[in-house]
Design a protein around this motif. Structure first.
Motif, PDB file in Angstrom:
ATOM      1  N   VAL A  50      86.976 -28.379   0.538  1.00 28.10           N
ATOM      2  CA  VAL A  50      86.482 -29.148  -0.604  1.00 28.10           C
ATOM      3  C   VAL A  50      86.012 -30.516  -0.093  1.00 28.10           C
ATOM      4  CG1 VAL A  50      87.070 -30.203  -2.811  1.00 28.10           C
ATOM      5  CG2 VAL A  50      88.034 -27.972  -2.200  1.00 28.10           C
ATOM      6  N   PRO A  51      84.736 -30.863  -0.263  1.00 25.73           N
ATOM      7  CA  PRO A  51      84.222 -32.145   0.242  1.00 25.73           C
ATOM      8  C   PRO A  51      84.882 -33.333  -0.461  1.00 25.73           C
ATOM      9  CG  PRO A  51      82.423 -30.637  -0.273  1.00 25.73           C
ATOM     10  CD  PRO A  51      83.666 -30.043  -0.866  1.00 25.73           C
ATOM     11  N   LEU A  52      85.136 -34.367   0.300  1.00 25.41           N
ATOM     12  CA  LEU A  52      85.706 -35.607  -0.221  1.00 25.41           C
ATOM     13  C   LEU A  52      84.642 -36.707  -0.191  1.00 25.41           C
ATOM     14  CD1 LEU A  52      89.154 -35.568   1.655  1.00 25.41           C
ATOM     15  CD2 LEU A  52      88.651 -34.666  -0.622  1.00 25.41           C
ATOM     16  N   ASP A  53      84.878 -37.731  -0.997  1.00 27.95           N
ATOM     17  CA  ASP A  53      84.048 -38.942  -1.000  1.00 27.95           C
ATOM     18  C   ASP A  53      82.598 -38.675  -1.379  1.00 27.95           C
ATOM     19  OD1 ASP A  53      86.331 -40.224  -0.143  1.00 27.95           O
ATOM     20  OD2 ASP A  53      85.774 -40.156   1.975  1.00 27.95           O
ATOM     21  N   GLN A  54      82.363 -37.621  -2.119  1.00 29.10           N
ATOM     22  CA  GLN A  54      81.018 -37.349  -2.629  1.00 29.10           C
ATOM     23  C   GLN A  54      81.125 -36.540  -3.911  1.00 29.10           C
ATOM     24  OE1 GLN A  54      78.878 -33.935  -0.472  1.00 29.10           O
ATOM     25  NE2 GLN A  54      80.307 -34.654   1.113  1.00 29.10           N
ATOM     26  N   VAL A  55      80.137 -36.687  -4.754  1.00 29.62           N
ATOM     27  CA  VAL A  55      80.123 -35.964  -6.024  1.00 29.62           C
ATOM     28  C   VAL A  55      79.841 -34.495  -5.753  1.00 29.62           C
ATOM     29  CG1 VAL A  55      79.000 -35.752  -8.269  1.00 29.62           C
ATOM     30  CG2 VAL A  55      79.379 -38.016  -7.269  1.00 29.62           C
ATOM     31  N   ILE A  56      80.678 -33.619  -6.322  1.00 29.83           N
ATOM     32  CA  ILE A  56      80.528 -32.184  -6.098  1.00 29.83           C
ATOM     33  C   ILE A  56      80.493 -31.450  -7.428  1.00 29.83           C
ATOM     34  CG2 ILE A  56      81.634 -32.207  -3.831  1.00 29.83           C
ATOM     35  CD1 ILE A  56      84.223 -31.278  -5.165  1.00 29.83           C
ATOM     36  N   GLU A  57      79.945 -30.249  -7.395  1.00 28.53           N
ATOM     37  CA  GLU A  57      79.859 -29.426  -8.589  1.00 28.53           C
ATOM     38  C   GLU A  57      81.191 -28.730  -8.858  1.00 28.53           C
ATOM     39  OE1 GLU A  57      77.206 -29.446 -10.504  1.00 28.53           O
ATOM     40  OE2 GLU A  57      76.212 -30.812  -9.100  1.00 28.53           O
ATOM     41  N   LEU A  58      81.336 -28.265 -10.075  1.00 27.44           N
ATOM     42  CA  LEU A  58      82.556 -27.566 -10.487  1.00 27.44           C
ATOM     43  C   LEU A  58      82.807 -26.347  -9.598  1.00 27.44           C
ATOM     44  CD1 LEU A  58      83.691 -26.833 -14.083  1.00 27.44           C
ATOM     45  CD2 LEU A  58      83.447 -24.935 -12.524  1.00 27.44           C
ATOM     46  N   GLU A  59      81.761 -25.581  -9.273  1.00 27.94           N
ATOM     47  CA  GLU A  59      81.916 -24.379  -8.453  1.00 27.94           C
ATOM     48  C   GLU A  59      82.411 -24.719  -7.052  1.00 27.94           C
ATOM     49  OE1 GLU A  59      79.303 -25.118 -10.215  1.00 27.94           O
ATOM     50  OE2 GLU A  59      79.114 -23.518 -11.717  1.00 27.94           O
ATOM     51  N   THR A  60      81.977 -25.871  -6.538  1.00 27.22           N
ATOM     52  CA  THR A  60      82.411 -26.284  -5.204  1.00 27.22           C
ATOM     53  C   THR A  60      83.895 -26.604  -5.196  1.00 27.22           C
ATOM     54  OG1 THR A  60      80.219 -27.213  -4.789  1.00 27.22           O
ATOM     55  CG2 THR A  60      81.985 -27.915  -3.327  1.00 27.22           C
ATOM     56  N   LEU A  61      84.361 -27.276  -6.232  1.00 29.68           N
ATOM     57  CA  LEU A  61      85.779 -27.614  -6.319  1.00 29.68           C
ATOM     58  C   LEU A  61      86.632 -26.360  -6.416  1.00 29.68           C
ATOM     59  CD1 LEU A  61      88.084 -29.632  -6.601  1.00 29.68           C
ATOM     60  CD2 LEU A  61      87.529 -29.863  -9.027  1.00 29.68           C
ATOM     61  N   LEU A  62      86.149 -25.339  -7.110  1.00 34.16           N
ATOM     62  CA  LEU A  62      86.915 -24.104  -7.289  1.00 34.16           C
ATOM     63  C   LEU A  62      86.678 -23.086  -6.174  1.00 34.16           C
ATOM     64  CD1 LEU A  62      86.527 -23.503 -11.149  1.00 34.16           C
ATOM     65  CD2 LEU A  62      88.461 -24.520  -9.936  1.00 34.16           C
ATOM     66  N   SER A  63      85.872 -23.427  -5.192  1.00 35.68           N
ATOM     67  CA  SER A  63      85.522 -22.463  -4.135  1.00 35.68           C
ATOM     68  C   SER A  63      86.728 -21.957  -3.342  1.00 35.68           C
ATOM     69  CB  SER A  63      84.479 -23.071  -3.187  1.00 35.68           C
ATOM     70  OG  SER A  63      84.978 -24.247  -2.573  1.00 35.68           O
ATOM     71  N   PRO A  64      87.800 -22.754  -3.106  1.00 40.00           N
ATOM     72  CA  PRO A  64      88.960 -22.184  -2.394  1.00 40.00           C
ATOM     73  C   PRO A  64      89.661 -21.066  -3.153  1.00 40.00           C
ATOM     74  CG  PRO A  64      89.003 -24.582  -2.281  1.00 40.00           C
ATOM     75  CD  PRO A  64      87.948 -24.210  -3.279  1.00 40.00           C
ATOM     76  N   LEU A  65      89.311 -20.897  -4.434  1.00 45.42           N
ATOM     77  CA  LEU A  65      89.919 -19.821  -5.229  1.00 45.42           C
ATOM     78  C   LEU A  65      89.087 -18.549  -5.212  1.00 45.42           C
ATOM     79  CD1 LEU A  65      90.974 -21.990  -8.304  1.00 45.42           C
ATOM     80  CD2 LEU A  65      92.433 -21.213  -6.431  1.00 45.42           C
ATOM     81  N   GLN A  66      88.014 -18.568  -4.428  1.00 42.70           N
ATOM     82  CA  GLN A  66      87.160 -17.392  -4.329  1.00 42.70           C
ATOM     83  C   GLN A  66      87.828 -16.324  -3.458  1.00 42.70           C
ATOM     84  OE1 GLN A  66      84.249 -16.476  -5.615  1.00 42.70           O
ATOM     85  NE2 GLN A  66      83.684 -18.358  -6.694  1.00 42.70           N
ATOM     86  N   LEU A  67      87.769 -15.096  -3.911  1.00 44.57           N
ATOM     87  CA  LEU A  67      88.288 -13.975  -3.129  1.00 44.57           C
ATOM     88  C   LEU A  67      87.376 -13.732  -1.931  1.00 44.57           C
ATOM     89  CD1 LEU A  67      88.946 -11.718  -6.222  1.00 44.57           C
ATOM     90  CD2 LEU A  67      90.729 -12.724  -4.799  1.00 44.57           C
ATOM     91  N   ASN A  68      87.990 -13.503  -0.788  1.00 47.49           N
ATOM     92  CA  ASN A  68      87.220 -13.283   0.438  1.00 47.49           C
ATOM     93  C   ASN A  68      87.888 -12.172   1.245  1.00 47.49           C
ATOM     94  OD1 ASN A  68      85.788 -13.331   2.811  1.00 47.49           O
ATOM     95  ND2 ASN A  68      86.032 -15.528   3.183  1.00 47.49           N
ATOM     96  N   PRO A  69      87.337 -10.963   1.224  1.00 50.31           N
ATOM     97  CA  PRO A  69      87.967  -9.833   1.936  1.00 50.31           C
ATOM     98  C   PRO A  69      88.093 -10.067   3.433  1.00 50.31           C
ATOM     99  CG  PRO A  69      86.243  -9.071   0.433  1.00 50.31           C
ATOM    100  CD  PRO A  69      86.115 -10.551   0.505  1.00 50.31           C
ATOM    101  N   ALA A  70      87.316 -11.003   3.979  1.00 47.25           N
ATOM    102  CA  ALA A  70      87.354 -11.244   5.422  1.00 47.25           C
ATOM    103  C   ALA A  70      88.608 -11.994   5.863  1.00 47.25           C
ATOM    104  CB  ALA A  70      86.114 -12.017   5.861  1.00 47.25           C
ATOM    105  N   GLN A  71      89.258 -12.674   4.927  1.00 50.67           N
ATOM    106  CA  GLN A  71      90.438 -13.454   5.294  1.00 50.67           C
ATOM    107  C   GLN A  71      91.606 -12.525   5.615  1.00 50.67           C
ATOM    108  OE1 GLN A  71      88.772 -16.009   5.874  1.00 50.67           O
ATOM    109  NE2 GLN A  71      89.914 -17.600   4.788  1.00 50.67           N
ATOM    110  N   GLN A  72      92.321 -12.859   6.680  1.00 50.45           N
ATOM    111  CA  GLN A  72      93.410 -12.024   7.159  1.00 50.45           C
ATOM    112  C   GLN A  72      94.746 -12.765   7.088  1.00 50.45           C
ATOM    113  OE1 GLN A  72      92.853  -8.805   7.922  1.00 50.45           O
ATOM    114  NE2 GLN A  72      90.684  -9.163   7.417  1.00 50.45           N
TER     115      GLN A  72
END
Length: 579
Positions: A50-72
């Motif tokens: 999540v980027p700091l010190d800059q204005v970000i969109e709602l989707e960017t803030l929630l991106s760590p909650l995205q499912l990613n099958p590649a993660q082990q």
């Protein structure tokens, strides 16, 4: 019908009741930052994306909650150990759980993230039944223990959190069972089996790998064992060298070895900003507050009525009912406990459990008052002795089962009516939890977002909305995620026609100079060279949990006095930034 079949059906009934209570309104409560930490790390993701010190969109803030099958699994362990203060076992299990039941794309399901904890809370019901049988050989006590675990308001509260507490409670139950069996063998001067020693070591190792506070269970067990060790030593110093003590020494050494792998991570925890809130209090200045909180947490393990999110008179009435019930019941609880102590089959086990509870409470108070780490601040930290409270209460209630109800003395707490009242109060307490009238989340974004929407509609419709906060750890990222999630849910329901943006201003330690500079550059109509591009004006600026930054009027950002609010977990102020 055979007696065994009746007991099996009754146990299945407690499991069904416990399941219904734990899954009622499971998704309805707003997620909070600790739950986001569980889900992000369990997915194998990182907050650092999540980027700091800059204005970000709602989707960017929630991106760590995205499912990613590649993660082990190794991604889960890596991010957890480098960004958090928790051991990885539960998060790895949750990773497999989410992979098994989640789709390949999209945001993680809150219901699914909490469901694993709920399922483990249900598993604790038959575990409690089985371990009670090993300890007391009484089916009445077993049924009462299973019933209390099924309907305990405190247990339901932990089961509806996307956290690791219900799993570590299972390890606590097993470890306490092994402790009691070991002490029973000491009384008989018999050596415990090697398989029990190894099982005890494995359970203790898994407990610490699930939650570091499981070490409080281990310390308390050592205190209990020391009491019996000292008894044998005083009788004859040679007793402590006998074979039955050597097996216990082996269990202790094995447990220490299994825990030693975490020493390098423990050393950083006291200075970690994620845990600093425990050390911020001065318990000695308010001596009675920790003791009162501890008493409240103990009561909620069995009794609870609506006290939050209701009218004041309802909270007062709920407290009065519980207090009256305790005054009515406690004297007979004491008498029943003393009566149980006369039963040879129960005496030793209850002595072990009673010593454990007293030692656990003493340990909490020592840590709170001596080391100034107030463990009474949070109810969830009481998990390490919670099953023991239910077991002891089951033993006390078992005497009521054998008492006849005397019609001429209906006002006296005796007979099966006391058990009925206890179960009824437990169910009402659990329904209080599931309907969010107690143990509300530490953060309430569901109360913040409607105010922000109201301000958008009243103050400056059709203008951008920026939500800014100071950032130190992923805890603040989680607080903003909670707000973003509430907005996202409304957008999905087509109930909202705008998306806010977010600004997480990193604040190194307690230095506000850089944080102030970043915010001023962001809201300035003419940003300095090299700074992030200014936000197009006009816009609404919400400062959330930011009380130190002010003087924004020089940047044409005026505070809206009608929209300065405070609620659980959030302090927020609206500024209208003009052209």
């Amino acid at each position: 019908m055979k007696k065994s079949s009746i007991h099996l059906l009754l146990l299945l009934g407690w499991i069904a009741l416990g399941t219904a209570l734990r899954f009622t309104n499971l998704e309805s409560k707003p997620p909070w930052s600790d739950e986001w930490a569980t889900l992000v790390f369990s997915l194998g993701n990182s907050f650092r994306t999540v980027p700091l010190d800059q204005v970000i969109e709602l989707e960017t803030l929630l991106s760590p909650l995205q499912l990613n099958p590649a993660q082990q699994t190794q991604d889960v362990i890596h991010h957890l150990l480098t960004e958090s203060t928790h051991p990885p076992f539960y998060f790895v299990v949750n990773h497999w759980w989410l992979k098994l039941f989640s789709p390949d794309v999209g945001l993680v399901s809150i219901w699914l993230g909490r469901a694993l904890s709920s399922c483990l809370g249900i598993v604790a019901i038959p575990v409690m039944f089985g371990c009670s049988w090993l300890l007391f050989r009484s089916l009445i006590i077993c049924q009462l223990a299973a019933a209390l675990m099924a309907i305990s308001p405190y247990g339901v509260y932990l089961s509806q959190e996307a956290r690791h507490y219900t799993l570590v409670i299972i390890w606590v139950i097993f470890s306490l069972t092994f402790l009691t069996i070991a002490v029973r063998h000491l009384g008989q001067q018999k050596s415990i089996s090697l398989s029990l020693v190894l099982s005890w070591i494995v359970v203790n190792g898994l407990g610490v790998a699930t939650h570091y506070f499981f070490c409080l269970t281990l310390v308390t067990e050592i205190v209990v064992l020391f009491g019996f060790w000292w008894r044998d030593f005083r009788k004859n110093p040679k007793n402590i060298l006998n074979n039955y003590w050597s097996k216990i020494y082996l269990a202790i050494i094995g447990t220490i070895i299994s825990c030693s792998v975490w020493i390098h991570t423990w050393r950083s925890i006291p200075d970690n900003q994620l845990t600093s809130w425990v050390f911020n209090e001065n318990p000695l200045a308010q001596f009675f507050e920790p003791i009162l909180r501890l008493l409240v947490w103990l009561i909620t393990m069995v009794f609870l009525l609506p006290i939050e999110g209701v009218a004041d008179w309802v909270s007062i009435a709920s407290g009065a009912i519980i207090l009256a019930l305790l005054i009515w019941l406690v004297p007979t609880w004491i008498r029943n406990f003393k009566q149980n102590q006369k039963l040879q089959s129960i005496n030793l086990s209850t002595r072990v459990l009673w010593r454990f509870v007293l030692s656990a409470i003493a340990l909490i108070l020592v840590i709170t008052f001596v080391f100034k780490a107030d463990l009474t601040l949070s109810a969830r930290f009481q998990f390490f002795y919670y099953p023991v409270i239910l077991l002891l209460f089951s033993v006390i209630l078992s005497i009521y089962w054998q008492q006849p109800n005397q019609k001429n003395y209906w006002f006296k707490p005796q007979g099966k009516k006391v058990i009925g009242i206890t179960i009824l109060m437990g169910i009402l307490g659990s329904l209080t939890i599931t309907n969010n009238y107690a143990f509300q989340k530490v953060e309430r974004p569901d109360l913040v977002v409607p105010v922000m929407i109201e301000a958008y509609q009243q103050v400056a419709p059709q203008t951008p909305v920026i939500i800014a906060t100071l950032h130190q750890t992923h805890g603040q990222t989680g607080e903003m995620m909670s707000i973003a999630w509430q907005f996202q849910e409304l957008i999905k329901q087509n109930r909202l026609d705008f998306q806010p943006q977010f600004l997480l201003i990193h604040q190194p330690e307690k230095d506000l100079t850089i944080a102030s500079s970043i915010l001023q550059q962001a809201i300035s109509a003419t940003p300095s060279r090299g700074a992030t591009a200014a936000i197009p004006r006009p816009f609404q600026l919400w400062l959330v949990n930011v009380s130190e930054l002010n003087n924004l009027e020089q940047f044409q950002c005026n505070a809206e006095t009608n929209f300065k609010r405070k609620t659980t977990g959030y302090r927020y102020q609206l500024y209208n930034c003009r052209e």
